[in-house]
Each structure stands twice: as structure tokens, then as C-alpha cells.
Scaffold this active site. Structure first.
Site, PDB file in Angstrom:
ATOM      1  N   ASP A 151       7.100 -17.652 -26.206  1.00  0.00           N
ATOM      2  CA  ASP A 151       5.931 -16.784 -26.397  1.00  0.00           C
ATOM      3  C   ASP A 151       5.037 -16.783 -25.176  1.00  0.00           C
ATOM      4  OD1 ASP A 151       5.455 -19.551 -26.925  1.00  0.00           O
ATOM      5  OD2 ASP A 151       3.448 -19.002 -27.627  1.00  0.00           O
ATOM      6  N   GLU A 152       4.180 -15.794 -25.133  1.00  0.00           N
ATOM      7  CA  GLU A 152       3.092 -15.725 -24.158  1.00  0.00           C
ATOM      8  C   GLU A 152       3.548 -16.051 -22.734  1.00  0.00           C
ATOM      9  OE1 GLU A 152      -0.882 -16.573 -26.690  1.00  0.00           O
ATOM     10  OE2 GLU A 152       0.236 -18.392 -26.230  1.00  0.00           O
ATOM     11  N   VAL A 153       4.628 -15.431 -22.318  1.00  0.00           N
ATOM     12  CA  VAL A 153       5.058 -15.581 -20.930  1.00  0.00           C
ATOM     13  C   VAL A 153       4.351 -14.479 -20.153  1.00  0.00           C
ATOM     14  CG1 VAL A 153       7.011 -15.669 -19.367  1.00  0.00           C
ATOM     15  CG2 VAL A 153       7.266 -16.456 -21.730  1.00  0.00           C
TER      16      VAL A 153
ATOM     17  N   HIS B  74       3.942 -21.902 -21.216  1.00  0.00           N
ATOM     18  CA  HIS B  74       3.393 -23.112 -21.866  1.00  0.00           C
ATOM     19  C   HIS B  74       3.994 -24.402 -21.317  1.00  0.00           C
ATOM     20  CE1 HIS B  74       1.084 -21.031 -25.015  1.00  0.00           C
ATOM     21  NE2 HIS B  74       2.030 -20.125 -24.979  1.00  0.00           N
TER      22      HIS B  74
END
Lengths: 547, 547
Positions: A340-342, A287
Site C-alpha cells: 500500500d501507499e507506494v 513503508h
């Protein structure tokens, strides 16, 4: 409407009368969120036109004006609905009913008058932070020569909650055109069930003007939420100034869609004056696409803009610089570091990037863990405890710093694993507490219990609370408040009120929540009707209270 | 976002840069609505931190404070976006960029400083009403020892428009953290094309709290609309107090969803201070079902609640009482008496009702006409001119009082017939200017020309202007502002700006309107994106300016 619809209208009329009769019955208890303990009588008091704040026997000196300003705001709120007779110089517009009103004036003067409110605060300290005592005691007498409501609180922030509760007890009398308080004598003992009661806003997907953020903070204080989780930056834009790295906000959408560091300080100050902490987030290493507009070397390779490159020392230097600057403005105990969401190993650029990592004898997941833990250490070096999204726990929970709070979002049942591992947790499971999930009605927000399946008292203490999340992909100034409210208020009661006072069936609080929604509207907050699909506008004409 | 989407993001990046480069180019002209005449240079001035109001050579004494308060509001608006460096005591949060800022301080001090604004008003009169002179002249010099912007206006209300225009010229400089005005020297001559530029709100279908009505008035003044048409009562509810007939507001939805007559006076005063007239409407004889909750004899028969009974003298007495009370509060030249959608002869109850009429030798349409004309006479006896919906003209135009303004709504082409008959007209054709028609995009609002097919100069003068209508069946506090804006602003420019300056293709003003939408957002007004379907929220992340 024509007469063909006359009967339908008549039926509506009966329905309204029915609803309103219920409304009147629960009048004495229309407080949101419901306090820990309330007892009340049935006497009506008239608020003095010179209703005043006193601080007899208070240890708190209010040198910064937090209490006085909160009292002024409270008075403004209770007066904003309608003009008071005493505030309106006689202009002759009431000539024709003067006789009728004289009768009511007598009635008015025969009511006991509440002269003011005395607030005694035990602690002289006015530093807001996680875990401060937010409890308060509120007593409204109904006998005595000069009546004063009485508040006792450990901190000024407990007193702010007492003022909010008091404001919800005041009513405008349309006959006397004066303010009244029903249900005296009234005694309230109140304190929150959880110390962390949050709302996330997202200023990366859409910029939110400072005035809008302030309005969100105002509305949070009405339902006693106490943490504004500011998801400041993300892939799409980097709107905030970082003095140590002044090119970072080149990642803003436009020149005007930016926050100076002074704007951030102003928002923090504004929130603190209302008992709301501000939790800043920089979400690393994923992100982060917007970071490289100012510093191109932060992009791992041509055409690949995230995650931050674990092999690039500059990435850690810049995190250090951001947190150095943040620490001067964001005084909350915690900083949120995302995590998150790596996404690893899917796109060719990521593979290229990680092949470089492999030169350092790291696997893909080693790189992810290394990054998160090193960022944690930087935050700790600046005096922060850390909040990380749950993927960090799910992937390498045992390695996280003991100063970590794990932020659940993916689903239910995570908190029990986190606290079993001895870490702290906040709950935001997306199927119940994501406000951008428009298919989740307020009843689901209300029923979402953070302590589900956690029985060990020590483990229960590790659940600090929860947070509803207003992600900004499809949210801007035009629709943020109606998407937040009233659903966030449903969660707010879950987080505030003792479990044993929360009904199993949310239907039992529907009318009280509708009343709170109307109160928000009266205060200018665009809370949506309870009926219908999450944030839809009303489908038909009707009273605020049954929509 | 992951790297699979990297290229898409890159494309977005280019698009943003392109849009922003256009935005910067039109910078000097980002005023909405466009003034009659603007000329500007390319010099940047810095606003003094003690920017002040002066009234040298003004005949207006401002005893009621209208001008001073408008100046304070204007300063608040231009400062609300961001903290000014001078307003923010040094807290050490900028240590790391002090060296960089010193350079900019030099830059700042090298700019000419605008010390304040001098406003000279010719008329000492501060009575707002229809047809007052709203023109103004605004000049911002770029040379001289002490620079003052200069305003000249015939009335204080022209000066208010000048202040709004001035506020739209001020920009926050994110480097110096001071306010600036670009494009000096700057000369504006401005006056509205039409004297009547209205917005209708409807508080019968849904109650709108006083705070919400005030917010609507604020936002109207930002686009120089000058008539708030308050459709107060209708079939569904009767929320306003009428002192002469104190049972009428028994027709309110609930006890709390009411306006006292003092609330109405407060709203009128608030609007007048912003140059906005309030047009009150009571819609007779149809749309009156709610009247009978207080006075049952107003219902024509059991089960039939409207229209008001032409054979019932009490109906006219009560209209007289309402207008007697209204005249003390609503000082506008006009009152709106409705007269639309009087359904005759369809339902059995109506037939029954009219069979009673036939006893008085009246036909159905005779009864309708008799009612409207008698109501007009009552209004005239209280000193009002009358506005009636177009059905009255369509049915018996030749009989209407010459004091009538016909309010078009059904379709286009009505104004030309009205003015050919020698009556005045305002335009609100529903296919273009009804805000509750969610399928009408802003471009249609912009392109709707009130003078279509009217060429005779004397007839053109009879078109007083127009009004956009925000009917309330599906509108409440939660969605009113995002449904009004930005579409009402498109109509506002049509009504303000000279015809020859309005482009045939609304696309040419899209970017300037988008800029105005962002400005509304910055001021806390929930204006919706221009893209998409009327009032939809944004579909994707992005900058305010291109949504």
C-alpha cells in the site's frame, strides 16, 4: 451528593431497575458472539466444586496440553470474579449469617449438580491453520444421575470455542457463593460464518511489550476472533530480529524495544494455544524507511528512505531472507506483503530514483508492479499464500498471483470487484473497521457487512472474512485495549454469527454487548463503555451495564 | 511515510540517538523510587539460568510462603519481557546466526555468574501493619567463587522491597538472550521516608472487578506504595456484603457488581502478600445515600437520602455492625470514617431533618460533631485508630479523639495546623495529589512536599505520609491504570526517597520516570506517557522512553 440531587438520584434508580430487569430477561442468551443455534430451558444447575474435564470417546490425545490448559484457563476465568465458598476456608467472617446461609446450603444441595464437561474431538490433529473446522456442539442436560455437559467438535480448536461459550454461561450466585449455570437443558450448535476473523496490531509506530500482545490474544479468544494480523515493521521502527540479516533490528526505536525471533515464536505458540493464527506482515516496497538503519544501501538515495529500490537486487535478497526466517516461526497459510501507499513521483528523491528505473525501460508504475509481483513469488517459494493491500489490486489486479488475497481498506465496495475478478478478499474498509478512527461508534462496526452487493454463491465464498485494524500511531500499552474493545467485539459477531441472526438495527444487541463489555472488564480487559465517543471513559457514576 | 517527510524523520533519528545515549548513561541508577543510598561499579554479571533463592541465617521461616511467592513473581517479571535462550528449546530458528552466537556464548561464559540471592530476615513475624520496619540492605558482589546477591531486612516486607529493587536492576541482553545485572559491585541501603504511602480507589462510583483491584495492588508494589485506601461505599452504590446487615448491598448497582466479604478478605490477603495494607473506608454521616436501599429507615426523610440521621439510633447500630464485620477482614491499624462534605441547611429536606434535631436541643453543627465523635468511639471500641477527612478537624478539631489521623484534601497548608494541634496527618491536597484532576501533570505530583512549613522535629513525625486519590466518578476498568500511572509513581518517590535526594526541579528525574513508565508497560500496566495532558495517549509514533 447532597439532597438537592435526591430526586435526580431517585430517577436514576428507576432507570437502573428498568435496565436490570431487561438484563435478567435476556440472561439465558448473554453469549457473545451469538451462536448459530441456541435452545435452552429454565432449570438452574450448580457446578460441582470438583468440576472436571473428561475426554471419553475423543480421538484427540492432547499430547501438547492445549485442551487441558484451555480447561484450566476457563475454570480460572469463571472463578476469578468472586471467591467460592468451597475455596475459602472458614475464617469466622461469616458467623453472623450462618443461619441464613444454612437455608441456602439446603437450597444449593437441592439443585442438580453439574459434575463436569466431556469433550469428544474427532480429529487427532492439532495443527491450527486457515480453514480448519471450528464448529462445535454443546449440550448441558438437566436430568440424569450424574450430569456432565457434553461437547463434540471436529478439532480441538472447535472445542476451545465451546469452552469459551460455556464460560459465558456460568454465573456466580451471591447467596450460595457457588457457580451456577442457568437455562438448562441447553443445546448449542455453532460454527463461524467466515473462516478469517482478524485484528491488526501495529508494533512499528509504538512497541508493544510481549505481555501486552499476549493480553490482546487472550481478549481475541473471548470473542472468537482467530487471526492476529501482526503489522510488525513500518517506516518508524523495525523491532523484530531477523537472524539471516541481523542488522535489520538496528531500526528499532531503542535496544529494549525489540522482539527476538524466540519472542515471535513464543507469541505464535501462545496464540495457537488459544486458537488464534498469527499473520506476519512485512509491507513492501513502501513503508520501509526503518530497514536502512541496518543496511544503508536499502535507502534509494541520500535523504530518501523509501520505497525499496526496485533496481537493487539486495532488496529482494533481504525479503527472501526475512521470509526464510519467518517461515520457521509463522506457520499460518498466509504472509502479508503490504503493497500500500507506494508514493511515486512526488518528491525530488523519488523522481531521481525512478529516473534510474527508466534506464531499465520501466515506467514508474511498472516498477511498483514488478516489485510486488517479485515479492509475491519469493513468498510463494517459501510456501506462503499472499495477502496484499488493495492498491495492488486497484493498480494491476489482473497480474496478481492467483494465490493472492486482496486486503480491502480504502473504502466500501472493493470486495465485490475483487471476487468478480476471481481473487479472494478480506474486508477492512477504514470508514467502518479501522479502530484508530475514533469517530466510528460500535454500531457502525456491527453493521459493516462484508458481502454487501455480492450475490453469486461462488463469489461469496471468495470473501474469506474481515479484520478490524488497530493502527498504532497514537496507540501504546496505555490505551490499546480500551481502543480495541468493545468495538472489535461488534465486528466479531458480524464475522461469526449467521447473517439471518444479525438484527438490522444494532440497538437490539446493545444490552448483550454491554454485558460482554462488563465480562471483559471482569476478566481484567480494559474495554471502554459503549456510550459516548468510541473509547471515552465513563462520563458519570453508574453501573457498567448501562455505560 | 513518503519521502517528503524524509528529513523530518532524519531529525527524529538524531533526537532518538541523543535521548538513548542519555538513557544508557544513567543505566546503573534506573531505580524507582530512588533508594536512600546507592553505590555501584561497572561490572556486568550474568544471572544463572537456575537463579535461586536462599535464606541462610534468616530468622523468618516463611510458613505462609510470602517470601517464596514474591521471589517467584520477581523471576516471572524479569523473564516476562523476552524469552531466555535457556528456556527455549532449539527449534532451528536461529540456524543462520549460530556462528555469530557462538562468539557471544564465549562472551557470556566469560561473565561472572550470579547464582542467586540470599535473603536474611531478622524478625520471624509476618504480620503487616502500620509502622513496621520496611528497610533493607542489598549487596551484589562482583568477585568470589560463587556469587550470591545478599539481602538483609528487619521484616519480610523489607525483603519484598529489596526484591522489587533487584528486579529493576536486571536487564535482558538481546545478543546472548540471557539476563544480566550491570553496575556490580552494588550496595543499596534503603528505607522509606514516610510510613504511610497510599493510593485511594473508589468502588462506589464505578464497580471495579476483583481482578482489576489486584492489578492495581501489583502496580502499587512496583513503586513501593504500601496503603490501598479502599473507598468502598458512597452515595452512588453500596457494593460490599456486610454479614451483620445483609440487606446493605441492596444498594449495589446490580447483582453482579458486588463484593462478598470473602472477596474483601481475598483482596486484603493478596495485598498483604505484596506488602500493601488495605485501609477500608465508610464515609459517615454524608455520602451515605446508598445505605437506605436495604434499610429505608436510614434515609432521613422522603426524598432525602443523606446524611445519616443523628437522631436515629439504628444509624449507629449499623455502623457498629459494619465495623464488627470489617474488623475480621481489615486488619490495618486504621479505619477511615470519612466525615467530609456533610451538607447542612441548604436543601429543604435537610432543614426538615435538622428541625427534628432542634427538638433534641442540638444545632446543625452540634449534630455533625456528635455523629462523627460517636462513630469514632465505635471504631475505637473495635480496636481501630481512625482517619477522618479534614472537615472534621476544620470544624471541631479540638474535640477529635487523639487516635485520629486527619486526612487533608481541600488544599495546602492544612498539615501544619493539624500537627501544631498535636494530631497526626496524611496529605492528599487535591490541587496536587488528586489523580482525577486531569490538569495536574506529574511534575506537580512530584513536587508536592508533605512537610512544607513544618520545622519542629516532633511535629514532622506526626505527618505519617500521604496518599494520591483516584476518585471514580469518571473512572472504571477501561481507564483506571492509565489515570493512576505514571503520576502516582511521582508521588511515590516523594514519599519514599529522602528529601535531600529529591531534586528541586522534577525535570531532573524525567528520564528515570520515563524508564519506569516503560517498565510498567512491559509488566502489562497501562501507564500513560509522561508527555501531554496527564493521561493522554501518545500523540505521534515514537519510542516509549521519550513520550
Amino acid at each position: 451528593m447532597n439532597c438537592l440531587r435526591g430526586f435526580k438520584s431517585l430517577l436514576y434508580g428507576f432507570f437502573f431497575s428498568f435496565v436490570l430487569s431487561i438484563w435478567v430477561r435476556v440472561h439465558g442468551q448473554n453469549i457473545w458472539p451469538m451462536p448459530k443455534s441456541v435452545s435452552f430451558g429454565n432449570r438452574t444447575l450448580s457446578l460441582s466444586s470438583n468440576f472436571e474435564l473428561r475426554t471419553y470417546r475423543s480421538n484427540y490425545l492432547d499430547s501438547s496440553g492445549i485442551l487441558n490448559e484451555a480447561f484450566e484457563r476457563m475454570m480460572h476465568l469463571v472463578k476469578a470474579g468472586h471467591m467460592l465458598k468451597t475455596d475459602f476456608p472458614d475464617s469466622g467472617i461469616q458467623d453472623s449469617v450462618d443461619i441464613a446461609l444454612n437455608t441456602f446450603d439446603d437450597m444449593l444441595t437441592s439443585l442438580p449438580v453439574l459434575a463436569g464437561i466431556n469433550i469428544a474431538i474427532r480429529s487427532p490433529n492439532e495443527t491450527l491453520n486457515f480453514g480448519i473446522d471450528e464448529s462445535y456442539y454443546l449440550y448441558v442436560p438437566d436430568t440424569g444421575s450424574i450430569l456432565f455437559a457434553r461437547v463434540e467438535a471436529a478439532t480441538v480448536f472447535g472445542a476451545l470455542h465451546a469452552l469459551e461459550t460455556f464460560s459465558q454461561l456460568c454465573n456466580f450466585n451471591f447467596t450460595t457463593k457457588a457457580l451456577e449455570l442457568h437455562s438448562a437443558p441447553l443445546t448449542i450448535y455453532d460454527q463461524p460464518r467466515f473462516p478469517y476473523r482478524g485484528l491488526l496490531i501495529d508494533t512499528s509506530r509504538h512497541y508493544l511489550p510481549v505481555a501486552v500482545i499476549k493480553s490482546v490474544i487472550d481478549s481475541m479468544s473471548y470473542s472468537k476472533l482467530n487471526v492476529l494480523h501482526w503489522h510488525i515493521v513500518d517506516d518508524q521502527s523495525f523491532p523484530i530480529e531477523v537472524p539471516s540479516y541481523p542488522k535489520l533490528w538496528k531500526g528499532a526505536y531503542s535496544n529494549s524495544e525489540r522482539y527476538t525471533i524466540e519472542d515471535a515464536a513464543e507469541i505464535v505458540k501462545y496464540a495457537e494455544q488459544r486458537g488464534v493464527n498469527v499473520l506476519a506482515e512485512i509491507d513492501v516496497p513502501g513503508h520501509t524507511s526503518s530497514w536502512g538503519f541496518g543496511y544503508r544501501s536499502l535507502w534509494p538515495s541520500n535523504g530518501c528512505r523509501n520505497p525499496l529500490d526496485v533496481s537493487n537486487e539486495f532488496a529482494f535478497e533481504i525479503i527472501d531472507g526475512i521470509l526464510l526466517d519467518f517461515r520457521k516461526v509463522f506457520k499460518f497459510k498466509f504472509v502479508h506483503l503490504g503493497g500500500d501507499e507506494v508514493f511515486m513521483g512526488k518528491a525530488p528523491y523519488i523522481l531521481l530514483f525512478y529516473s534510474e528505473l527508466n534506464d531499465n525501460n520501466m515506467t514508474l508504475s511498472d516498477g511498483y508492479r514488478y516489485f510486488v509481483l517479485r515479492a509475491q513469488n519469493i513468498a510463494i517459494s517459501h510456501g506462503y499464500d499472499i495477502i496484499n493491500w488493495e492498491e495492488t489490486f486497484n493498480n494491476f489486479g489482473g497480474k496478481l498471483s492467483p494465490k493472492t488475497v486482496v486486503h480491502n481498506w480504502l473504502g466500501q465496495g472493493v470486495a465485490q470487484k475483487v471476487v468478480a475478478a476471481g481473487l479472494r478478499c478480506i474486508v477492512s474498509n477504514q470508514d467502518r473497521w479501522y479502530l484508530d478512527h475514533l469517530d466510528v461508534p460500535w454500531q457502525h462496526f456491527y453493521a459493516n457487512e462484508p458481502l454487501t452487493n455480492i450475490t453469486d454463491p461462488n463469489q461469496r465464498k471468495l470473501v474469506l472474512g474481515g479484520e478490524v485494524c488497530m493502527w498504532g500511531e497514537q496507540i501504546d500499552t496505555s490505551n490499546i485495549q480500551r481502543t480495541i474493545w468493545p468495538r472489535a467485539a461488534a465486528a466479531a459477531e458480524r464475522l461469526w454469527t449467521p447473517l439471518e441472526k444479525l438484527p438490522k438495527n444494532p440497538r437490539e444487541v446493545a444490552l448483550r454487548l454491554a454485558h460482554f463489555r462488563c465480562l471483559l472488564n471482569q476478566r481484567g480487559i480494559q474495554a471502554a463503555p459503549l456510550d459516548g465517543y468510541s473509547r471515552n471513559g465513563p462520563q458519570d457514576p453508574g453501573s457498567c451495564i448501562n455505560q
